[in-house]
Design an enzyme around this catalytic site. Sequence first.
Site, short mmCIF file in Angstrom:
data_model
loop_
_atom_site.label_atom_id
_atom_site.label_comp_id
_atom_site.label_asym_id
_atom_site.label_seq_id
_atom_site.Cartn_x
_atom_site.Cartn_y
_atom_site.Cartn_z
N ARG A 162 87.06 117.06 83.51
CA ARG A 162 86.12 116.16 84.18
C ARG A 162 86.61 115.77 85.57
O ARG A 162 85.80 115.53 86.47
CB ARG A 162 85.83 114.93 83.32
CG ARG A 162 87.06 114.19 82.84
CD ARG A 162 86.73 113.30 81.65
NE ARG A 162 87.94 112.75 81.08
CZ ARG A 162 88.25 111.47 81.04
NH1 ARG A 162 87.42 110.57 81.54
NH2 ARG A 162 89.37 111.05 80.49
N GLU A 220 69.49 107.42 78.44
CA GLU A 220 69.64 108.86 78.65
C GLU A 220 68.31 109.59 78.66
O GLU A 220 68.12 110.54 79.43
CB GLU A 220 70.55 109.46 77.55
CG GLU A 220 71.98 108.93 77.57
CD GLU A 220 72.13 107.54 76.92
OE1 GLU A 220 71.15 107.05 76.31
OE2 GLU A 220 73.22 106.95 77.02
N HIS A 227 83.51 114.60 77.18
CA HIS A 227 83.77 114.02 75.87
C HIS A 227 83.12 114.81 74.74
O HIS A 227 82.50 114.26 73.84
CB HIS A 227 83.34 112.55 75.82
CG HIS A 227 84.15 111.67 76.74
ND1 HIS A 227 84.15 111.83 78.10
CD2 HIS A 227 84.98 110.64 76.47
CE1 HIS A 227 84.95 110.94 78.65
NE2 HIS A 227 85.48 110.21 77.69
#
Lengths: 276, 312
Positions: B8, B56, B107
């Site tokens: 990331r 989201e 993640h």
Amino acid sequence: MADYTVSDLENIANKLRLHVVEMTYAARSGHPGGSLSAADMIAALYFKFMKHDPSNPSWDERDRFVLSKGHVAPVLYAALAEAGYFPVEDLLTLRKMGSKLQGHPVRGKVPGVEMSTGSLGQGLSMACGIALAGKMDGKDYKTICMLGDGELQEGQNWEAAMFARQAGLTNLIAIVDRNRLQITGDTEGAVGLEPLPEKWKSFGWNVIIIDGHNMRQILEALDKAAAAKARPTVIIMKTVKGKGVSFMENNAGFHGKACNDEEQAKAVEELKAVIQ
Amino acid sequence: MTEKLAQRNYYGKALAELAKEDPKVVVMDADLAGSTKTSDFQKVCPERFVEVGIAESNMIGIAAGLAASGKTVFASTFGVFATGRCWEQIRLAVAYPKLNVKIVATHCGISVGEDGASHQALEDIAIMRALPNMVVVAPADAYEAFAATKALAKYNGPAYMRMGRADFPTILEPDMEFQIGKASVLREGTDVTIVGCGQMVSFCMDAAETLQAEGISAEVINMSTIKPLDTETLIASVSKTGCCVTAEEHSIIGGLGSAVAEALCDSTCVPLERVGTKDTFGESGKPADLMVKYGLTADDIVAAAKKSVSRK
């Protein structure tokens, strides 16, 4: 666009209604009820209010329309055809295999259709994205999103409503087709939406309430929404589901069902009687 | 000893460069910019960074609207939320109209660790791979995450990229080239083909070393694009080795193992053993302990390779 008068626009709305019943009858399926309640507003948008060019659907400066209640595709297709995006004859291919006129609108398949919709609750988010891009790029186009009332039971609408206020999307206009009926019946008997204007106000929106079958009120509301400086605007238009065909009016049974032969003859007769 | 780096961080570095290189790039996040590292873009280009809050589904709809207006959109959050929470939004708003939205999740996998099953995406490859028009990428290390981010920015269409949370061993070169849909043979061998994605690729390399010491010659393929699958490289390898193992930090249902199984049964059926989580949720724990408990180590790959060889 020609400079249509109020009565011209009323007449166009009725022509769209006639297309809707003919298209859904030919398809033996589809959603006439909500198409008919939205027809006056759709006529006002495509034949008066919106900046657009049917000969150049991807014109950069055009106003954008997102039909969040995608199941009323017939009335959108009818308006696009009447406006000149594609031949009116194509309308009768609605829902047939191989037709560009899918049961719900598809971006890229139909000239003039901005986004793919049909699964309820998503159009306002998409419209927020389009409006946000307009702000980023310093464009002055408007983004207009039509929502069903039952559709407001989808939580994503309220995510989008919060975002629109936060992002200062004054170039965004939401229109709620408040015909009070969803498939199971009265919206208030399913999961109630009232007090609906207060909900939008508390989310930071300007709220304009009109009679969705009064062309003067529709035009005034759109102009007022377009002039908004501080907040996004929602026009809650009180409408009659199935408007214009006596036996379809306020009849949830015609949410997602086309006329049979006998009903069709009567519907066509009623609509032809009011078209100039 | 290979260096360990978080993918990331390199995603964030690539985005920060894209902020300068490509004015069409817009980056979105759902309250996790500090974790996904989209904050690196936000710092240098706040005017093209969009914070949507914890929403989201709305993020995907907005991403679609931005892409329909000519933007190249990177939308990020954790893997479970980036794919599962808004799968149907991705389907209708992004995949169906082929809009230029890159859903980039961090993640992913069980190595998320202590947060537990709610935060460990083990099904994301499966559900994203099932969507027509969707490219699915799982880079092997931080360098590949960087290169893939740049490649995705140039690709006009929907894509999903998954990365981990933890620091992963680096096995590729810092200036590596990434090509969507192109696998790479990292080690040549003759007895078994080991196909990995994500951090499992480094364990595949470790496993190949161990196997070599035991007289088994393993070929290792980094299948960093899971869709479209590089069947040419896969089939060429298994035609030579005669058996196969897949390794992924994901369920064996629907992920890389399934994609390879589909490709093999379409052309060259050879024994296949799949290393991955076994139709189960994860749990809280130290990442390294979880990798052992859920069968995601180099030793598990070694055992699977031996079994695959024995089934020839």
